[in-house]
Design an enzyme around this catalytic site. Structure first.
Site, short mmCIF file in Angstrom:
data_model
loop_
_atom_site.label_atom_id
_atom_site.label_comp_id
_atom_site.label_asym_id
_atom_site.label_seq_id
_atom_site.Cartn_x
_atom_site.Cartn_y
_atom_site.Cartn_z
N SER A 52 24.17 -85.46 51.83
CA SER A 52 23.28 -86.61 51.66
C SER A 52 23.36 -87.12 50.23
O SER A 52 24.01 -86.52 49.36
CB SER A 52 21.83 -86.22 51.98
OG SER A 52 21.33 -85.36 50.97
N SER A 63 20.90 -87.40 47.98
CA SER A 63 19.73 -87.08 47.16
C SER A 63 20.08 -86.68 45.73
O SER A 63 19.22 -86.71 44.86
CB SER A 63 18.92 -85.95 47.82
OG SER A 63 19.63 -84.73 47.77
N LYS A 101 19.35 -79.10 44.80
CA LYS A 101 18.52 -79.99 43.99
C LYS A 101 18.61 -79.52 42.54
O LYS A 101 19.25 -78.51 42.23
CB LYS A 101 17.05 -79.96 44.43
CG LYS A 101 16.79 -80.28 45.89
CD LYS A 101 16.99 -81.73 46.24
CE LYS A 101 16.68 -81.99 47.71
NZ LYS A 101 16.99 -83.39 48.10
N SER A 109 15.02 -88.90 47.66
CA SER A 109 15.16 -87.45 47.76
C SER A 109 13.86 -86.85 48.27
O SER A 109 12.78 -87.11 47.72
CB SER A 109 15.50 -86.85 46.39
OG SER A 109 15.46 -85.44 46.43
#
Length: 325
Positions: free
Chosen positions: A126, A128, A183, A289
Site C-alpha cells: 500500500s 501508507s 510504519k 495511513s
C-alpha cells in the site's frame, strides 16, 4: 514412505493454493519451520537408516556375486557372464521421495536460519509509507537489529539495539498478528505524542519540518505537499494533504485497543501517552495511513525487525538497492 510423502506434498500444495487465493491466512514462518522439521526427519532417516540399508544391499549383491564366481572358478569355469554394476547402482540410487525431502533439507535449513535471524524480505502492498517506500517495493528487514527472537513465537531471547524514534519498523499488526505491517516509529515508551492539525509533537515539542515542494503520488495520481521531518537524529520525507483534515477516532475492529485510556481524541487530532513496552507508529503518507492513531500501540512482542533497504521494484528499477532510515 513414498505414499506418505505424496500425501504431505499434496497437503502442502493445497495449503499454498488456499493461501494464494485468499481462502485462509498463511503463516510463512510457521510453514518454513514445519518444512525444516519434516525434511530434517527425512534427512536423519536417510543418513542413519535408508542410506546404510542401500549400501548394505549393494555390498550384499557384490559379495554374493563374488561367491558365485569363486564357486564357478572352483568348478573350472573362469568365464562368467553378467555385469552387476548397473544393479549395484540401482540399489544405491536414492528414491524420489528422499531426493525431494532429505535432499532439500540443507537448502530449507539455510533459508530458515537466514530468514529467522538475519534478514527477511517483504513487499510493500500500500501507499501508507510514500514517499519513503513505494507500492511494489521489495524490501529487506534486519531481523537481529532489535535482538534475537525465536522463530514462530517471536519471543526475544537476546537484546540488541533499542527502538528509536524515526526507525522504519516491520511489526505484527495488532488487529491480526498473522499480518505484517510497516510504519515509522513516532514515539517510544514514556513519550507523550500528539498529532494535531497535521503536525506531530513529541513531549510538547513540534517535530521540525522543512517544505520540499510537491510530490506526485503515482498510485493515487495526485500531488501532495512534501516535507522533510526530523525525529530524533533522523530526517525523512513525509506527505501532507491540507484538504484532508479530519477528526481521528479509534476504529480497531475488535474493540477498544489496549491502553486506549492513555489517548485523548479531539477535533484537532489525538494525543497519547505511550505505555511501557509499546510504540506509537505513523505512516509517512500522513493523511493516507491507518496507523496508531486509529488502532493503538504496537507491543514489543510484535516487533519483526528494522527495514533498511529496497532490493527490488520490478516496476521501477531505479529503486533497486535504495537504503533508507
Amino acid at each position: 514412505m513414498s505414499a506418505l510423502t505424496g500425501v504431505l506434498y499434496a497437503a502442502l500444495v493445497a495449503y499454498l493454493g488456499g493461501w494464494y487465493v485468499g481462502r485462509w491466512s498463511g503463516n510463512f514462518a510457521l510453514l518454513l519451520f514445519v518444512l525444516t522439521s519434516v525434511t530434517m526427519l527425512y534427512w536423519l532417516a536417510e543418513r542413519f537408516h535408508f542410506a546404510p540399508a542401500r549400501r548394505a544391499a549393494a555390498q550384499n549383491l557384490v559379495d554374493n556375486d563374488a561367491k558365485r564366481r569363486e564357486t564357478l572358478a572352483a568348478q573350472g569355469i573362469s568365464r562368467v557372464d553378467g555385469d552387476i554394476e548397473p544393479a549395484r547402482q540401482q540399489l544405491l540410487q536414492q528414491p524420489w521421495w528422499l531426493d525431494w525431502t532429505a535432499g532439500l533439507f540443507p537448502v530449507i535449513l539455510v533459508v530458515f536460519l537466514l530468514r529467522s535471524f538475519v534478514a527477511e524480505p517483504f513487499k510493500i502492498p500500500s501507499g501508507s509509507m510514500v514517499p519513503t517506500l513505494l507500492v511494489g517495493d521489495l524490501i529487506l528487514v534486519n531481523k537481529f537489529h532489535y535482538g534475537i527472537r525465536l522463530p514462530v513465537i517471536n519471543k526475544r531471547i537476546i537484546a540488541n539495539n533499542d527502538v528509536k524514534r524515526g526507525d522504519v519498523m516491520v511489526f505484527r499488526y495488532p488487529e491480526d498478528t498473522s499480518t505484517d505491517f510497516i510504519k515509522r516509529v513516532a514515539a517510544i515508551p514514556g513519550d507523550e505524542v500528539s498529532y494535531l492539525n497535521q503536525k506531530l509533537y513529541i513531549n510538547g515539542q513540534a517535530a521540525p519540518v522543512q517544505p520540499q515542494g510537491n510530490f506526485y503520488d503515482e498510485d493515487a495520481r495526485v500531488y501532495r505537499q512534501r516535507f522533510l521531518e526530523k525525529l530524533g537524529d533522523k530526517e525523512h520525507q513525509i506527505l501532507v494533504q491540507p484538504d484532508a483534515l479530519r477528526m481521528f477516532r479509534p476504529d480497531r475492529a475488535d474493540g477498544p485497543f489496549p491502553f486506549q485510556e492513555n489517548c485523548r481524541y479531539t477535533v484537532e487530532g489525538v494525543t497519547c501517552k505511550v505505555p511501557a513496552g509499546h510504540y506509537f507508529m505513523l505512516g509517512d503518507n500522513r493523511d493516507n495511513s491507518r496507523d496508531s492513531r486509529f488502532w493503538g500501540f504496537v507491543p514489543d512482542e510484535n516487533i519483526v525487525g528494522k527495514a533498511f533497504m529496497v532490493w527490488m521494484n520490478f516496476g521501477n528499477l531505479k529503486r533497486v538497492f535504495t537504503f533508507f532510515d
